[in-house]
Design an enzyme around this catalytic site. Structure first.
Site, PDB file in Angstrom:
ATOM      1  N   GLY A 156       1.894  -0.891  -2.395  1.00  0.00           N
ATOM      2  CA  GLY A 156       1.887  -2.523  -2.162  1.00  0.00           C
ATOM      3  C   GLY A 156       2.629  -2.941  -1.291  1.00  0.00           C
ATOM      4  O   GLY A 156       3.208  -2.420  -0.272  1.00  0.00           O
ATOM      5  N   LEU A 214       1.651  -4.802   0.952  1.00  0.00           N
ATOM      6  CA  LEU A 214       0.429  -4.578   2.128  1.00  0.00           C
ATOM      7  C   LEU A 214       0.558  -5.114   3.598  1.00  0.00           C
ATOM      8  O   LEU A 214       1.062  -6.325   3.542  1.00  0.00           O
ATOM      9  CB  LEU A 214      -1.072  -4.807   1.617  1.00  0.00           C
ATOM     10  CG  LEU A 214      -1.268  -4.088   0.194  1.00  0.00           C
ATOM     11  CD1 LEU A 214      -2.657  -4.532  -0.308  1.00  0.00           C
ATOM     12  CD2 LEU A 214      -1.114  -2.648   0.311  1.00  0.00           C
ATOM     13  N   HIS A 215       0.542  -4.292   4.525  1.00  0.00           N
ATOM     14  CA  HIS A 215       0.794  -4.838   5.944  1.00  0.00           C
ATOM     15  C   HIS A 215      -0.382  -4.065   6.593  1.00  0.00           C
ATOM     16  O   HIS A 215      -1.376  -3.460   6.169  1.00  0.00           O
ATOM     17  CB  HIS A 215       1.908  -4.294   6.363  1.00  0.00           C
ATOM     18  CG  HIS A 215       2.331  -3.050   6.375  1.00  0.00           C
ATOM     19  ND1 HIS A 215       1.532  -1.833   6.847  1.00  0.00           N
ATOM     20  CD2 HIS A 215       3.272  -1.995   5.448  1.00  0.00           C
ATOM     21  CE1 HIS A 215       2.209  -0.764   6.489  1.00  0.00           C
ATOM     22  NE2 HIS A 215       3.200  -0.766   5.795  1.00  0.00           N
ATOM     23  N   HIS A 248      -1.618  -0.039   6.141  1.00  0.00           N
ATOM     24  CA  HIS A 248      -2.433  -0.342   4.981  1.00  0.00           C
ATOM     25  C   HIS A 248      -3.919  -0.824   5.091  1.00  0.00           C
ATOM     26  O   HIS A 248      -4.962  -0.308   4.764  1.00  0.00           O
ATOM     27  CB  HIS A 248      -1.697  -1.111   3.728  1.00  0.00           C
ATOM     28  CG  HIS A 248      -0.490  -0.716   3.144  1.00  0.00           C
ATOM     29  ND1 HIS A 248       0.600  -1.650   3.438  1.00  0.00           N
ATOM     30  CD2 HIS A 248      -0.207   0.450   2.584  1.00  0.00           C
ATOM     31  CE1 HIS A 248       1.662  -0.932   2.844  1.00  0.00           C
ATOM     32  NE2 HIS A 248       1.215   0.358   2.302  1.00  0.00           N
ATOM     33  N   GLN A 258       8.694   9.094  -7.662  1.00  0.00           N
ATOM     34  CA  GLN A 258       8.932   9.733  -6.432  1.00  0.00           C
ATOM     35  C   GLN A 258      10.188   8.943  -5.583  1.00  0.00           C
ATOM     36  O   GLN A 258      10.391   9.322  -4.452  1.00  0.00           O
ATOM     37  CB  GLN A 258       7.612   9.220  -5.348  1.00  0.00           C
ATOM     38  CG  GLN A 258       7.370   8.103  -5.056  1.00  0.00           C
ATOM     39  CD  GLN A 258       6.227   7.741  -4.503  1.00  0.00           C
ATOM     40  OE1 GLN A 258       5.037   8.008  -4.854  1.00  0.00           O
ATOM     41  NE2 GLN A 258       6.002   7.312  -3.081  1.00  0.00           N
ATOM     42  N   VAL A 291       0.004   2.904  12.539  1.00  0.00           N
ATOM     43  CA  VAL A 291      -0.025   1.530  13.151  1.00  0.00           C
ATOM     44  C   VAL A 291       1.245   1.067  13.362  1.00  0.00           C
ATOM     45  O   VAL A 291       2.070   1.166  12.556  1.00  0.00           O
ATOM     46  CB  VAL A 291      -0.885   0.654  12.238  1.00  0.00           C
ATOM     47  CG1 VAL A 291      -0.989  -0.889  12.821  1.00  0.00           C
ATOM     48  CG2 VAL A 291      -2.213   1.107  12.069  1.00  0.00           C
TER      49      VAL A 291
HETATM   50  P1  AMP Z   1       3.233   3.135   0.898  1.00  0.00           P
HETATM   51  O1  AMP Z   1       2.372   1.860   0.467  1.00  0.00           O
HETATM   52  O2  AMP Z   1       4.173   3.169   2.002  1.00  0.00           O
HETATM   53  O3  AMP Z   1       3.444   4.224   0.137  1.00  0.00           O
HETATM   54  O4  AMP Z   1       1.906   3.460   2.035  1.00  0.00           O
HETATM   55  C1  AMP Z   1       0.537   3.756   1.481  1.00  0.00           C
HETATM   56  C2  AMP Z   1      -0.288   4.538   2.297  1.00  0.00           C
HETATM   57  O5  AMP Z   1      -0.257   3.602   3.597  1.00  0.00           O
HETATM   58  C3  AMP Z   1       0.002   5.804   3.083  1.00  0.00           C
HETATM   59  O6  AMP Z   1      -0.803   6.802   2.930  1.00  0.00           O
HETATM   60  C4  AMP Z   1       0.721   5.671   3.992  1.00  0.00           C
HETATM   61  O7  AMP Z   1       0.771   6.593   5.046  1.00  0.00           O
HETATM   62  C5  AMP Z   1      -0.150   4.388   4.485  1.00  0.00           C
HETATM   63  N1  AMP Z   1       0.852   3.825   5.780  1.00  0.00           N
HETATM   64  C6  AMP Z   1       2.133   3.108   5.521  1.00  0.00           C
HETATM   65  N2  AMP Z   1       2.308   2.545   6.547  1.00  0.00           N
HETATM   66  C7  AMP Z   1       1.408   2.968   7.490  1.00  0.00           C
HETATM   67  C8  AMP Z   1       1.199   2.492   8.906  1.00  0.00           C
HETATM   68  N3  AMP Z   1       2.237   1.955   9.611  1.00  0.00           N
HETATM   69  N4  AMP Z   1       0.309   3.068   9.670  1.00  0.00           N
HETATM   70  C9  AMP Z   1      -0.700   3.824   9.009  1.00  0.00           C
HETATM   71  N5  AMP Z   1      -0.639   4.025   7.698  1.00  0.00           N
HETATM   72  C10 AMP Z   1       0.321   3.668   6.978  1.00  0.00           C
END
Ligand code: AMP
Length: 308
Positions: A32, A34-35, A38, A62, A177
């Site tokens: 969550g 989200l940016h 995501h 985790q 990204v």
């Molecule tokens: P998180 O919410 O940080 O656990 O990330 C969820 C998913 O989004 C994971 O597969 C991350 O690798 C992906 N994600 C997070 N940040 C980025 C980013 N800057 N660019 C691409 N994918 C991302």
């Protein structure tokens, strides 16, 4: 309209119905807040599947005992709005009690690929990731699952787990990204004080400088990591935790760049731990550098600092 589902049977039913109607399920697991990173995964899932599920779950398993579980940023309303904007079908946002109604006696553990890098510096982290991702895969059923290369070791670990266990899941790795100044998008960037936010792109500059060294012919891992340390040392607000060159698939350390490798790092910026990486492929004399993409609407990043 995205449906908000909070129960395991609810998500299982929705995915079963989508497949029974002849569709395919695209799954985007997240914590969550989200940016654009995501959202790039959601767009890819939307383009490739009839039914798209985004999961939002801050997984306690985790996080280490001294980590940021309690203050991890959360904004379910904003997240649902982002999912709506990306035409997502279901937002799955279970409670901790829904996911772990009893202490889990079962841990899914991937050996080898979790040694080193974040596995070494966050003991137990990947066991928590692979255990919750296995649960999400078991709940969603056969699907395509989208992960970002921002967490390059994580994608390699999850892909290996799915292959080893013959899970009916296609794991897809998507581009990292970045912000317009090169900083990798992360929910944890919200922790950065303004001066730390201004300093943080040095990690991107350092990875880019090392990539340029590879393009110029350098292959020695120690020379490349020294180049990165040199660039980061100029920024006193940023302290490297690790920087290493590893095989992109097996995650074993390499001494020379050959085939597909990752240069991966973690750093402390203020109190915040950030990770970043570049993928580099060397085949014969052809070098391909994957530093990811700039977020939609972002201007190009500024030039790299001069080599020292
Ligand atoms: P998180 O919410 O940080 O656990 O990330 C969820 C998913 O989004 C994971 O597969 C991350 O690798 C992906 N994600 C997070 N940040 C980025 C980013 N800057 N660019 C691409 N994918 C991302």
């Amino acid at each position: 309209m995205a449906a908000l589902i909070e129960t395991i049977p609810g998500l299982r039913d929705a995915c079963d119905r989508a497949r029974a109607a002849g569709g395919t399920v695209g799954l985007v697991p997240t914590m969550g807040f989200l940016h654009e990173g995501h959202r790039s995964l959601m767009r890819r899932a939307r383009a490739e599947n009839s039914f798209v599920v985004v999961t939002i779950f801050v997984n306690p398993l985790q996080f280490g005992p001294t980590e940021d579980l309690g203050r991890y940023p959360r904004d379910l309303d904003g997240d649902v709005a982002a999912c709506e904007a990306e035409d997502v079908d279901v937002v799955f946002a279970p409670s901790v009690a829904e996911m772990y109604p009893r202490p889990s006696a079962t841990t899914v553990r991937v050996a080898g690929l979790t040694d080193g890098l974040c596995g070494e510096h966050r003991p137990g982290h990947f066991d928590g990731v692979t255990t919750v991702v296995t649960k999400l895969f078991a709940i969603a059923g056969p699907c395509r699952a989208y992960f970002g290369r921002k967490d390059a070791q994580q994608v390699a670990v999850v892909a290996r787990m799915a292959a080893d266990l013959d899970l009916p899941i296609e794991v897809l790795a998507c581009p990292l990204v970045r912000e317009s100044d090169g900083l990798a998008l992360s929910s944890r960037n919200a922790y950065l004080a303004p001066a730390d936010r201004a300093a943080a792109p040095v990690l991107f500059h350092a990875l880019r400088a090392a990539s340029e060294s590879v393009v110029a012919g350098e292959r020695d891992a120690d020379v490349l990591t020294a180049r990165i340390r040199g660039v980061v040392a100029a920024e006193p607000r940023v302290e490297l935790e690790y920087v290493e060159v590893r095989d992109a698939e097996s995650i074993v350390p390499v001494v020379r760049v050959d085939g597909a490798v990752l240069i991966a790092l973690a750093a402390r910026v203020g109190g915040t731990r950030l990770i970043d990486n570049v993928g580099i492929s060397v085949v014969g004399s052809t070098v391909t550098v994957d530093l990811g993409t700039l977020s939609a609407g972002a201007k190009p990043a500024p030039p790299a600092p001069p080599a020292s």
